[in-house]
Enzyme design. Structure first.
Site, PDB file in Angstrom:
ATOM      1  N   THR A  21       0.891   4.546   8.399  1.00 39.18           N
ATOM      2  CA  THR A  21      -0.405   4.184   8.057  1.00 39.18           C
ATOM      3  C   THR A  21      -1.355   4.095   9.070  1.00 39.18           C
ATOM      4  OG1 THR A  21       0.598   2.969   6.000  1.00 39.18           O
ATOM      5  CG2 THR A  21      -1.632   2.142   6.881  1.00 39.18           C
ATOM      6  N   SER A  68       6.537   7.021   7.450  1.00 43.75           N
ATOM      7  CA  SER A  68       7.629   6.790   7.766  1.00 43.75           C
ATOM      8  C   SER A  68       8.962   6.487   6.922  1.00 43.75           C
ATOM      9  CB  SER A  68       7.638   5.226   8.811  1.00 43.75           C
ATOM     10  OG  SER A  68       7.297   4.420   7.796  1.00 43.75           O
ATOM     11  N   THR A 101       5.117   1.277   8.771  1.00 37.92           N
ATOM     12  CA  THR A 101       5.437  -0.342   8.449  1.00 37.92           C
ATOM     13  C   THR A 101       6.880   0.127   7.625  1.00 37.92           C
ATOM     14  OG1 THR A 101       4.227  -0.324   6.906  1.00 37.92           O
ATOM     15  CG2 THR A 101       3.288  -1.208   8.743  1.00 37.92           C
ATOM     16  N   ASP A 102       6.988   1.064   6.660  1.00 42.74           N
ATOM     17  CA  ASP A 102       8.093   1.195   5.851  1.00 42.74           C
ATOM     18  C   ASP A 102       9.304   1.062   6.634  1.00 42.74           C
ATOM     19  OD1 ASP A 102       6.270   1.249   3.783  1.00 42.74           O
ATOM     20  OD2 ASP A 102       6.418   3.167   3.392  1.00 42.74           O
TER      21      ASP A 102
END
Length: 342
Positions: A21, A68, A101-102
């Site tokens: 992101t 990710s 972030t995932d």
């Protein structure tokens, strides 16, 4: 070159971009969802933060540019090898990875166990895309570079700089689907904070990591793959179908996200005991989100040959189990010792 000598000159920080992101782009600046992750290149990311020049000399690389959620073993191995190669250079003082972030917490823990250097390694990310009016990535990137340039960030394991907080790789987990402050270290708390160029640490990491780690990338086969380990969940009405299918598919390990203190539905527990009897390593974690899984607490680990993940969540337990199996360590007692140490 000694650490003291390195910081008599302007620090040099390598910045590796992997997408996410923080590199996301949307058609409308007011949009914070429905964007495409992994679009903006590292040069644009850096150009948006001119203050970086006052913090460190930057050496930038675009490793990959993806969402990710699509990360795989091959990228983990490639990233760890590149990180180790850069940190082995005398003129590199620290390293930052811009990530999605995932799966950030998984990559951070993977590097925490496979980086063979005491130099600072800091991951950062964003919850809002690069093009958003309220994009948070630029400040997170500035704080990450500020942290990586600091000599007192060395020998602390892999760190995460996010929303002005400093998290340890073993402790951090994502706790919100939308909030800008999306990460927490639920059981042990943050390591410190970074804001407006100031860094303060409040505690140290006590578990083994980086230069103390027994895990070596050379133990991983040349096909850029790790032993197959999958995660399953215990829940009301659970059956043995998934476990039997995984065993039939040849997995080497299974991590079960149990209820509460790692408790497992009776039907599922029998399936996992059968899997262990056939040579599959089985680790008990919890789906709760914080707390620890006690050995022989909610399941007879000794009798069934199961391993307790302690405070590791299922996703990080999978990382540790894959690395252990890649080194040929599969006996429950050996695995338990590793989970207790790392």
């Amino acid at each position: 070159m000694s650490v003291d000598a390195a910081y008599r000159r302007r620090p040099t920080v390598a910045v590796l971009a992997t997408g996410g992101t923080i590199a996301g782009e949307a058609a409308d600046a007011a949009r914070t969802v429905g964007y495409k992750a992994g679009v903006v290149g590292v040069d644009r990311l850096l150009a948006a933060v001119p203050a970086l020049d006052s913090v460190a000399a930057i050496r930038a690389e675009q490793v990959v540019n993806i969402d990710s959620k699509d990360l795989d073993d091959a990228l983990w191995i490639t990233l760890a090898r590149r990180v180790n190669a850069l940190l082995a250079q005398d003129d590199i003082d620290g390293l930052v990875i811009a990530h999605g972030t995932d799966t950030l917490e998984e990559t951070a823990y993977w590097l925490h166990l496979t980086v063979a250097s005491a130099k600072p390694v800091v991951l950062t990310a964003a919850m809002r895309p690069f093009t958003a009016l309220s994009a948070d990535g630029s400040l997170n990137l500035l704080n990450a570079v500020t942290l990586a340039a600091r000599p007192d960030a060395a020998a602390r394991g892999v760190l995460v700089a996010f929303a002005n907080r400093i998290h340890g790789a073993r402790d951090i987990t994502k706790v919100s689907t939308y909030a800008v402050d999306a990460f927490a270290s639920p059981e042990s708390g943050v390591l410190g904070w970074v804001q407006d160029g100031r860094v303060e640490f409040q505690r140290r990491v006590t578990r083994a990591h980086t230069i103390e780690s027994v895990f070596k990338l050379d133990a991983i086969d040349t096909q850029h793959s790790l032993p197959a380990v999958q995660i399953i969940i215990s829940h009301a009405g659970a059956s043995r179908v998934v476990v039997d299918a995984l065993v039939g598919a040849g997995v080497r390990g299974i991590v079960v996200a149990g209820t509460g203190n790692g408790s497992i539905h009776a039907t599922l527990q029998q399936a996992l005991a059968d899997a262990r009897a056939s040579g599959v390593a089985v680790v008990r974690s919890s789906r709760v989100g914080s707390g620890h899984v006690m050995r022989n607490g909610a399941a007879p680990d000794d009798a069934l040959g199961l391993v307790s993940a302690g405070t590791l969540n299922p996703y990080k337990a999978r990382v540790l189990l894959m690395l252990a199996l890649a080194h040929g360590w599969s006996e429950p007692a050996t695995l338990q010792s590793l989970f207790d140490q790392y």
